[in-house]
Each structure stands twice: as C-alpha cells, then as structure tokens.
Design an enzyme around this catalytic site. Structure first.
Site, PDB file in Angstrom:
ATOM      1  N   HIS A   1      97.065  75.752  18.904  1.00  0.00           N
ATOM      2  CA  HIS A   1      97.929  75.913  20.249  1.00  0.00           C
ATOM      3  C   HIS A   1      99.331  75.956  19.855  1.00  0.00           C
ATOM      4  CE1 HIS A   1      98.808  73.842  24.183  1.00  0.00           C
ATOM      5  NE2 HIS A   1      99.835  73.717  23.497  1.00  0.00           N
ATOM      6  N   GLU A   2      99.800  75.396  18.886  1.00  0.00           N
ATOM      7  CA  GLU A   2     101.424  75.671  18.710  1.00  0.00           C
ATOM      8  C   GLU A   2     101.615  76.880  18.137  1.00  0.00           C
ATOM      9  OE1 GLU A   2     103.263  73.357  20.160  1.00  0.00           O
ATOM     10  OE2 GLU A   2     101.751  71.835  20.355  1.00  0.00           O
TER      11      GLU A   2
ATOM     12  N   HIS B   1     102.213  79.111  21.207  1.00  0.00           N
ATOM     13  CA  HIS B   1     103.537  78.985  21.438  1.00  0.00           C
ATOM     14  C   HIS B   1     104.732  79.950  20.487  1.00  0.00           C
ATOM     15  CE1 HIS B   1     103.349  76.297  24.884  1.00  0.00           C
ATOM     16  NE2 HIS B   1     102.702  75.170  23.955  1.00  0.00           N
TER      17      HIS B   1
ATOM     18  N   GLU C   1     102.641  78.049  28.180  1.00  0.00           N
ATOM     19  CA  GLU C   1     101.406  77.280  27.901  1.00  0.00           C
ATOM     20  C   GLU C   1     100.303  78.368  28.156  1.00  0.00           C
ATOM     21  OE1 GLU C   1     101.530  74.421  27.124  1.00  0.00           O
ATOM     22  OE2 GLU C   1      99.504  73.548  27.116  1.00  0.00           O
TER      23      GLU C   1
END
Lengths: 503, 503
Positions: free
Chosen positions: B267-268, B271, B297
């Site tokens: 997830h990170e 980003h 997101e």
C-alpha cells in the site's frame, strides 16, 4: 521566552525575542534536515534537499535581517535591561549585524552549494579522486570569500570566517595557542618517538560491527546519556546535533578499531551532553543556546580525553567490553589504557590521532585553509601541499587523497575557520577539568565508582546552564576562575605522556 | 520553474513561481520534521519539535498570504498563459485564497496542538484510555471549526475541511459514493457471512519480525521500489511521505500477521511510487505535486488490492516468502490468496480489513467525525458512539478504545474530513485498473511474469506525470476515458468475493 522578562521589560525586547524564537526554530529545522541528509536520506534525495536547506537558510537570513529587527535593537540601545536581557540582545545584535551585511541570494547560494558539495566529497573520498571534489570546493571558497568581504571588507577574509565559529576569542589568540602547542608538542612528540617504551596494543583482530554498536550503547548508558532525549546512529563523519530536548549522537565503526569507535562515541556524547544541559525553559533564545565551538569542543574533549582516555575509565569499562568481546578476556586495564593513548608514528587521520599529534593535524589544515581563503594557494595544489606539510610536521606522507586532504567533511560544509576551534577546545578542556577537580575532588575516584553524574552535573552547572549568557572569555573565567590559557593543557599532556613513555 | 515558461511569460508568473518554490520547500522541510517525529525522534524531543513545526507552518502560511501573491494573481487574471501555466495559477490561487482567510496565529496554534496531540494519542492508545486523548482532541476540533469558519462561514465546517483533502470532488460526491458502497456492500457482506465456504488461513504461528522486515524489502524490490530514492522504516501508523527525489515508506509488523504487514508495505509503495513518478523537473511547483488524496489513495489501493491481493501475485511472490519462512513450505498460492482476502467476522481494525468491510470502517469514522465537527456529538461520547456504530454496521463491538476509536492516528494530526478519501480512492483504483488493463492487456500476465514495471510505467504516464496539472475529475477522465464512478469497484468486489465465497 526569557524568564527575566518583567513588567518593565520593553516591548521591543519581547517582540525581538518572539521573532528570534521563530528564527531559532527555522534553524533547528535546518539542522534536522542536515542530520537526516547525513544519516538517513537516500542518495537520490540530494537535489530536493539542497533546495529545502537553501530555502530555510535564506528564510532564516531574511527574518533575521528584517528592518524591524534593526529598529528593535536600536530601541534597546539604552533601554533598562537586566544582565541576562543585555546578554540576549548582545547575541542577537551580533548575529543581526553579520547577517545584515550579507545578501540573501549569497546565503542561499552557499547553502545550495554545500548541499551539492557533500555527495561530491563523499564520492571523491570513496574513489580517492580529489578532482571530483575540487570544482565545488573552489566554488565554495569563492562564495565564502565573497561572504567575508560583505561582513568586513577591511579584515582578512579568514579572520572574518573564523569569527563565525568562535566570535569571542580572536584569531590572534588562536594563532598564539597553536604556536604554543607547536612549540611544546613538537619536542614532546620527538621524545615519545625516541622512547624505547612500546605501549601495549591488545585490540588485535576483527571486532564485529553490530557488536560494537551494542557496545557504543553500553558506553553511552554508562556515561548517563539520556536516550529519552537522544539517539545514536552511524554516519561517515560522526557529529552531534540537536537541542536541549533532542540531542543526537552519530558515530562510526571499523572492524579493526573498537577503541577508536568508543572514543568517537564518547566525544560526541560530550557534545550532546552539553546540548542537553542547556536550560530547557530558554529553548529558542540565546540563553538556551550553546556558546560557540571552542566551548563545545571543550566538552567533547573533556569526556573523550580526560575521561575516556584515562586509566580509571578502562578499569571501569573494560569488563563491559569483555562481555561483548570475549576474546579480550586476558586484557588488563593498563593495556587498554595504553592502547587508547598510543602515539602511532604512521597515523594519517586526524580523528584517530592521539592527544599530541592531533594538534599537528589541526595546524596543517589551519595553514592550508588560510592560504586557500587568502588566495595564496590554488585548489588544485591542495593535495601536494597537504602531503608536503604532513611530511614536514608529522614525518609521514599520505599515499592517497582519501587519507589525506579528503579525510574530513568540513570543507564540504563550507566550514573554513572551523578547525582551529578543535585545538582551542582541547586546551580549554584541560583548564575546565582542573577546575572541576579543584571543586569536586579526585575525579578519578568518581570515574572508578561509575559516578559520571558528578562530572556531568558540575559541567551542567558551571558551563551548560549558562547558554550564551557569557562571552567565551567570561564563561571560561566564570567556570574556572581564571582567564583562558594553555598551561593546563600543556601540563596535562606533558605529565601524561612522560608517564606513559617513561620520558 | 515551469518548463513552459517562454519569453512571453509574464513577469508576475515567474515571480509567483519563484515564491511558490520557496513555500514548497518550507512545506517539504515540515514533512521531513513530521517523518522524523514519527519514525526517528526520541519521545523527549516533542516540545521543541512542536515549536519547529509550528514555526514552519506559520512561515509557510505567511509567505503564501503575502500581499504580493495576491497582486501577482490579480495581474495573471487575464494574462495570456499556456494551459500548463493556467493550471499552475489555478492551484496556487486556490491555496492562496484558502490560506488568506485563515489568521497566521491560528495556523501556528493548530500546528502546535497537533504536535502535542501525537504523543497523547500514542499514550492513550498504549494505555487504552481515551480520556488521555480527549482534551487535546476537543481542542483540535474547536481549532479546526474556527479554521473552517474563516475559510467559508456559509458552508458547513465539515464540507470546508473535506476540501482540504479532496478539493475537486465535492462532499456530495463523497456521500453519494459512500451511500452506494453501503447499499452494495452490506448485502454482499451478509452473503459472505452466510456462505459455507471457509477460506484457508495457512499463516499460523509466529513470524519473526526481523525476518518480516527483510521480506518487506523483498517485496519492495520485487515491485521495483527505487531505494536510491527512498527507504523503508517502521512506524506505529504506516505512512509514506516525500517528494519525487526522496519518497519514503513506513510499515509495521506484528508477529502473527505477516500478510497484513506485506499488504501495508505494498500500500505504502503505491503512494511512494506515485510521488516518485511526479516530474522531477517540476519539483517545487504544482505540476510537480501530486493530485489530492483521492488520487493518491487510488494508487496505493491499486497496488495493495488489485496487485497484492490477486491470485497471480501470490503465485509470483510466495516462493520468496517461503525462502524467508521455511515453515510455509506446503502452502499453496491459492491458500495464500484466500488468506489475503478473508473477510473476518471479528476484525475491528480498519487497516487490517478486507476490501468489503473496509468501507464500513470508513463510514463509521465519517459519520462520527462529521457529528463532532458539526457539534452534534461531544468528545466524551465518542467511544460509546463508536462502539454502537460498529455493532450496527459490522455486528461487532470493540472491547477497548485502543481497538476502537483510538486505532487511527488521523485525528491527532487534526485531519477531519480525510477519511472519506480512503473509500473514494479505492473506488478510483478499480476504475484506473480497468483502464490500465484495457490499454496494456492482461495485467495478471504481467504480474505472473514479474513485469511490474508495465503497471508502474502506465500509471506514471497516465497519472503521476501530470502532477496537479488537471483537477481530479479531469485527471480521472484523462487517465480512464470516463467520468469518476463507482461501477468498476462494485463489479470488481462483486466478482472477486462471489468467486472466493462461492456466492
């Protein structure tokens, strides 16, 4: 905010302090960015980081030189202030006057150039190729000369730059002290080299770096470092940075030199302990800031040399080291003490030097950077000049620039005039140590008992807590009861090395 | 500096850009201070750090609202600008107009209060005691209401705050999407819970945290994370921060949930990959800044859910995991895939939720924070309301506040109105994924071959490289060829969970 502020405190003083607090915070943010760049930042982050640091530098500069600052200072010229308030105004005025003379663009350019210089220096050192660093070094020298010219066109540029690091002991004092050190230390070094005594060196073999890291934590724990207000990391060139709430230490390790890493760690502890001893309620104003580099270095040197390189320290700490490195089982404290103080004939590296030859390293750098700034030496000739001087002063010649003129980070920071404060600080350390001992009694006894707090507390009370309340000479007088002088240092090293080498 | 600047570029534009660059750099410095505070800073550093961050916030605010900024913007009102320049001016104008309405003091106060709030939240969570956090939360709510009132007294405060995180999709859209999700997901969750299928959960036992850290590096390597321009650390609440030269990832590990840590890391990565895909030559102006949180997101969710929680990802990555954890020897990719997608009946934690119940967590937080800001709920009643809503929407009731209303860091940042963007982004991820697949062909095939660059490059070209050139709806249209909508997401989860649970 000063605790001295009373009802009668002039409004201009309050306004000045509020404004200065903001500047301090911007500068503190800049320090974090610097720490991060040296310790954490991925290499590729440099272009953006350069701009960020440059933006903060020029903002700080713009804030400091706002017209209203000059007006407040004028208003406070003959205001009725307490002694502490006078000191605050003195410090801010000094910063203001220097900054006011330097154009904001130049400040930004210097900051940006130093950011570019850091990776160049790293690369040049790693590849042992001075020519990688030379162009940006030349650029920095020109910028710093321009900077000095703005501040005071009537003074030699090097003298102006030196005052950035030590504003209250002038360059004459520095020269006099370095001259004295050369006179006293050169014959002492000769005697040492002529001595038949061979000091023990029981730290042979490889010492696992991760275990050394644990040991660095042990020693910081032992000395009383407050990990709630600090941390320790590795950096290619160890340093300490921060404020009274968060003062960090960096260190470095090499597999074959666990004692060097320990001493370096203790050195940075000394810096950090000073910072942590600054009064917390004065954060953001000069009363909560450290005095300049001579005093800072006196604190690191006191801990490193007078504590860390003492016999009793090794009596106390060697068992912890043996626990981490069982191969040292048979080493005696006396042997460890000798190893920590051996004068190596072939050591080329300042930060690994003993307490005698150390100052020869400083003198070389001092002479060369002065020539560079005064235009008497071309950048391209630095390696040659460096090596020649090492041969002249230390009887050794570096094979590589990595071990020669590229060994230290400072020039990549644009720091010219910084080096003399290393010697000035070492000299002051001896003077302060004697005052400490005169006051609390036998310091060895405290170390033997692990009572390091007595030392730290005394230093906090007599040095740290004053922040920049006093000028350097005043602070020295206040803490030691006498004027700054090199006698204590000369006595100290003479006695120590006479004993060690049976002179 | 915009690459579009030509000879005819108005001076006001150049001046505005230079000035904005400085503001960007101050903000970037603030992000480093924040990262450091959450990842590196010793706890005791908080008082100074609060002041530093506050000083930077108010400086940034002061710079943005300088009179000349308004004047430049006025001058540019009917200037002849390129499309890109128009976009830059649009973005800066929007920031300026919002900032100009908020007093500098309030900005500083909010910043300082959030710095104090962070350790309070940590402490409250660690001690499972909401009352430790409540006073500072109440304070923050009041400050943010005041802030919203300054920006637009005619709009509901929550709507104003929401626009800080997602300026171009209005709150109505957010509400409509959340409503649609509730309508579609509630029956789907019911079906899943009624299903007889039991998904495999082969990740039992303890997984050494240090080894998990190595595995996190493996997965980042596999996905193509550029460690020359980033780093990975642990933080209690994972996040990503930085710029196109240095975009960092944080993650966290728990001994019993290696899959959760992996998904969080991916997830990170999403980003950070977005940030690293921003055009480098536009650093410091809106064309080099990411679009807001919905789009950000969408990038993290696309990587986490559409890549990381796919069957083929586990075919590809499971062998690396088995190398680190030999106890997984017998696990099949299908089992791992099931474990990564199981809908747990008793999960209370948003960041550990599956792709269905996740949005129920968001809806709870959305409703509660809206009530708080609109004054319909007292802070002291938050735990009760939180638990009641979990019972209503998810059929479970937290036993502790640590697992309940204290689970997330956002409120301690003063972020109210942020949460809906998590759902908006997940929805957008599905839409972008379908556009990607329509363009490059079978994405599963790329993942199976470890060809993650195809995905990253496509996203860079169609999303990242545009910076803030387009508004959110324009960017969605540009990247996907259609207006923002939730159909792709609904289809995606329906298909996925129908298959998984044999519905």
């Amino acid at each position: 905010m000063s605790s001295q502020a009373t009802e009668e405190t002039p409004d201009a003083y309050e306004a000045l302090l509020d404004h200065y607090e903001q500047i301090s915070n911007v500068n503190a943010a800049g320090s974090i960015l610097q720490w991060d760049q040296e310790v954490m930042m991925p290499e590729g982050g440099t272009p953006a980081r350069s701009q960020q640091k440059s933006a903060l530098s020029s903002l700080s500069h713009d804030l400091l030189t706002e017209e209203k600052v000059g007006e407040w200072l004028d208003e406070l010229d003959d205001a009725d202030l307490t002694d502490e308030q006078e000191a605050v105004v003195r410090e801010i005025r000094r910063e203001y006057e220097r900054a006011d003379r330097v154009p904001s663009d130049l400040v930004a350019e210097i900051s940006e150039t130093t950011s570019e210089a850091l990776p160049k220096w790293k690369e040049a050192k790693a590849e042992d190729d001075f020519s990688i660093f030379a162009p940006v070094l030349e650029n920095l020298i020109e910028l710093k000369k321009e900077y000095a010219e703005h501040i005071d066109p009537d003074k030699p540029a090097y003298e102006v730059l030196f005052a950035d690091y030590e504003p209250y002991l002038d360059l004459d004092t520095a020269e006099r002290v370095l001259e004295r050190l050369r006179e006293e230390l050169v014959p002492l070094i000769e005697d040492v080299r002529a001595s038949d005594v061979e000091l023990a060196d029981p730290f042979e073999g490889d010492f696992d770096v991760d275990t050394q890291e644990d040991l660095a934590r042990d020693v910081l724990d032992t000395l009383g470092y407050d990990f709630e207000h600090g941390r320790v990391d590795t950096a290619p060139h160890p340093f300490s940075t921060g404020n009274q709430f968060d003062a960090r230490v960096t260190t470095r390790f090499s597999e074959d030199d666990p004692v060097g890493a320990l001493m370096s760690t203790i050195h940075e502890f000394g810096h950090a302990r000073y910072t942590l001893g600054l009064p917390r309620e004065q954060y953001g104003n000069p009363l909560g800031e450290s005095r300049d580099l001579t005093v800072h270095e006196s604190q690191s040197r006191l801990w490193e040399n007078h504590v860390g390189r003492s016999r009793v320290f090794w009596e106390k700490f060697l068992p912890a080291m043996k626990e981490r490195f069982p191969q040292l089982e048979d080493v005696t404290p006396e042997e460890a003490y000798e190893a920590a103080n051996e004068v190596y004939e072939d050591n080329l590296i300042r930060v690994e030097a003993d307490e005698l030859t150390y100052h020869m390293h400083i003198i070389v750098r001092f002479e060369i950077e002065r020539e560079l700034i005064e235009g008497d030496l071309d950048v391209e000739d630095v390696p040659q000049r460096w090596n020649d001087k090492y041969e002249e002063y230390l009887g050794i010649r570096p094979d590589t620039d990595a071990e020669g003129c590229l060994q230290d980070i400072h020039w990549s920071h644009g720091s010219f005039g910084y080096f003399p404060t290393y010697s000035l600080g070492s000299v002051l350390a001896a003077q302060i140590y004697d005052a400490l001992e005169a006051d609390v009694g036998d310091v060895d006894e405290k170390v033997r008992n692990g009572n390091f707090d007595v030392i730290a507390d005394w230093l906090e009370e007599h040095v740290h807590q004053h922040g920049a309340r006093y000028t350097t000479p005043e602070l020295v007088e206040e803490a030691t009861g006498e004027a700054y002088n090199a006698d204590h240092f000369v006595d100290y090293v003479t006695e120590k090395y006479t004993d060690l080498y049976d002179l």
